[in-house]
Scaffold this motif. Structure first.
Motif, PDB file in Angstrom:
ATOM      1  N   ILE A  23       0.842  -1.202   0.000  1.00 13.20           N
ATOM      2  CA  ILE A  23       0.000   0.000   0.000  1.00 13.20           C
ATOM      3  C   ILE A  23       0.878   1.253   0.000  1.00 13.20           C
ATOM      4  O   ILE A  23       0.653   2.186  -0.771  1.00 13.20           O
ATOM      5  CB  ILE A  23      -0.961   0.005   1.214  1.00 13.20           C
ATOM      6  N   SER A  27       1.385   4.034  -3.273  1.00 13.29           N
ATOM      7  CA  SER A  27       0.725   5.321  -3.050  1.00 13.29           C
ATOM      8  C   SER A  27       1.505   6.431  -3.741  1.00 13.29           C
ATOM      9  O   SER A  27       2.740   6.423  -3.746  1.00 13.29           O
ATOM     10  CB  SER A  27       0.623   5.621  -1.555  1.00 13.29           C
ATOM     11  N   PRO A  31       1.222   7.767   2.541  1.00  5.15           N
ATOM     12  CA  PRO A  31      -0.085   7.668   3.199  1.00  5.15           C
ATOM     13  C   PRO A  31       0.054   7.683   4.719  1.00  5.15           C
ATOM     14  O   PRO A  31       1.028   7.170   5.275  1.00  5.15           O
ATOM     15  CB  PRO A  31      -0.614   6.312   2.724  1.00  5.15           C
ATOM     16  N   ASP A  34      -4.438   6.486   8.851  1.00  4.44           N
ATOM     17  CA  ASP A  34      -5.870   6.371   8.550  1.00  4.44           C
ATOM     18  C   ASP A  34      -6.100   5.856   7.135  1.00  4.44           C
ATOM     19  O   ASP A  34      -6.956   5.000   6.901  1.00  4.44           O
ATOM     20  CB  ASP A  34      -6.580   7.710   8.749  1.00  4.44           C
ATOM     21  N   LYS A  35      -5.327   6.373   6.184  1.00  4.25           N
ATOM     22  CA  LYS A  35      -5.464   5.948   4.783  1.00  4.25           C
ATOM     23  C   LYS A  35      -5.041   4.485   4.630  1.00  4.25           C
ATOM     24  O   LYS A  35      -5.700   3.701   3.951  1.00  4.25           O
ATOM     25  CB  LYS A  35      -4.620   6.852   3.885  1.00  4.25           C
ATOM     26  N   ILE A  36      -3.949   4.113   5.282  1.00  3.82           N
ATOM     27  CA  ILE A  36      -3.482   2.721   5.219  1.00  3.82           C
ATOM     28  C   ILE A  36      -4.528   1.792   5.817  1.00  3.82           C
ATOM     29  O   ILE A  36      -4.843   0.741   5.249  1.00  3.82           O
ATOM     30  CB  ILE A  36      -2.130   2.566   5.951  1.00  3.82           C
ATOM     31  N   THR A  37      -5.100   2.184   6.957  1.00  2.00           N
ATOM     32  CA  THR A  37      -6.132   1.373   7.624  1.00  2.00           C
ATOM     33  C   THR A  37      -7.339   1.187   6.714  1.00  2.00           C
ATOM     34  O   THR A  37      -7.872   0.083   6.588  1.00  2.00           O
ATOM     35  CB  THR A  37      -6.555   2.038   8.952  1.00  2.00           C
ATOM     36  N   GLU A  38      -7.741   2.263   6.045  1.00  3.28           N
ATOM     37  CA  GLU A  38      -8.899   2.216   5.142  1.00  3.28           C
ATOM     38  C   GLU A  38      -8.640   1.288   3.956  1.00  3.28           C
ATOM     39  O   GLU A  38      -9.463   0.427   3.628  1.00  3.28           O
ATOM     40  CB  GLU A  38      -9.193   3.631   4.645  1.00  3.28           C
ATOM     41  N   ILE A  39      -7.494   1.436   3.321  1.00  2.00           N
ATOM     42  CA  ILE A  39      -7.178   0.631   2.143  1.00  2.00           C
ATOM     43  C   ILE A  39      -6.972  -0.840   2.516  1.00  2.00           C
ATOM     44  O   ILE A  39      -7.435  -1.747   1.822  1.00  2.00           O
ATOM     45  CB  ILE A  39      -5.929   1.177   1.425  1.00  2.00           C
ATOM     46  N   ASN A  41      -8.181  -2.427   5.035  1.00  2.00           N
ATOM     47  CA  ASN A  41      -9.372  -3.011   5.653  1.00  2.00           C
ATOM     48  C   ASN A  41      -8.995  -3.847   6.882  1.00  2.00           C
ATOM     49  O   ASN A  41      -9.473  -4.956   7.060  1.00  2.00           O
ATOM     50  CB  ASN A  41     -10.168  -3.825   4.644  1.00  2.00           C
ATOM     51  N   SER A  44      -7.298  -0.542  13.132  1.00  2.00           N
ATOM     52  CA  SER A  44      -6.239   0.452  13.298  1.00  2.00           C
ATOM     53  C   SER A  44      -5.144  -0.052  14.234  1.00  2.00           C
ATOM     54  O   SER A  44      -3.959   0.241  14.045  1.00  2.00           O
ATOM     55  CB  SER A  44      -6.804   1.785  13.783  1.00  2.00           C
ATOM     56  N   GLY A  66       2.979  10.796   7.212  1.00  2.00           N
ATOM     57  CA  GLY A  66       2.812   9.612   6.374  1.00  2.00           C
ATOM     58  C   GLY A  66       4.005   8.688   6.466  1.00  2.00           C
ATOM     59  O   GLY A  66       4.923   8.901   7.257  1.00  2.00           O
TER      60      GLY A  66
END
Length: 70
Positions: A23, A27, A31, A34-39, A41, A44, A66
């Motif tokens: 990830i 990118s 990132p 939060d962005k890593i956690t979102e992508i 899935n 946290s 980041g």
């Protein structure tokens, strides 16, 4: 909720380490967690723990708020 598999694979990296490294590598800009956690899935907590391991292994570094591959 599926349990997260934390057993290392043949390369010595966990599935989470590989996923998070990919990830970050793919990118366009470093990132944040939060962005890593979102992508990814993932929870946290899991992302935070994995990023800490990657930092200690000198795989990633923090850039501002980041992360980047070293």
């Amino acid at each position: 909720v599926n349990p997260v598999k934390l057993l290392p694979n043949g390369s010595g990296e966990t599935d989470e380490e590989k996923l998070i490294s990919e990830i970050i590598k793919n990118s366009s800009e470093p990132p944040g967690i939060d962005k890593i956690t979102e992508i990814a899935n993932l929870e946290s907590r899991t992302v935070s723990q994995t990023l800490t391991l990657l930092l200690l292994k000198n795989v990633v570094k923090e850039i501002g708020e980041g992360y980047s591959i070293i």
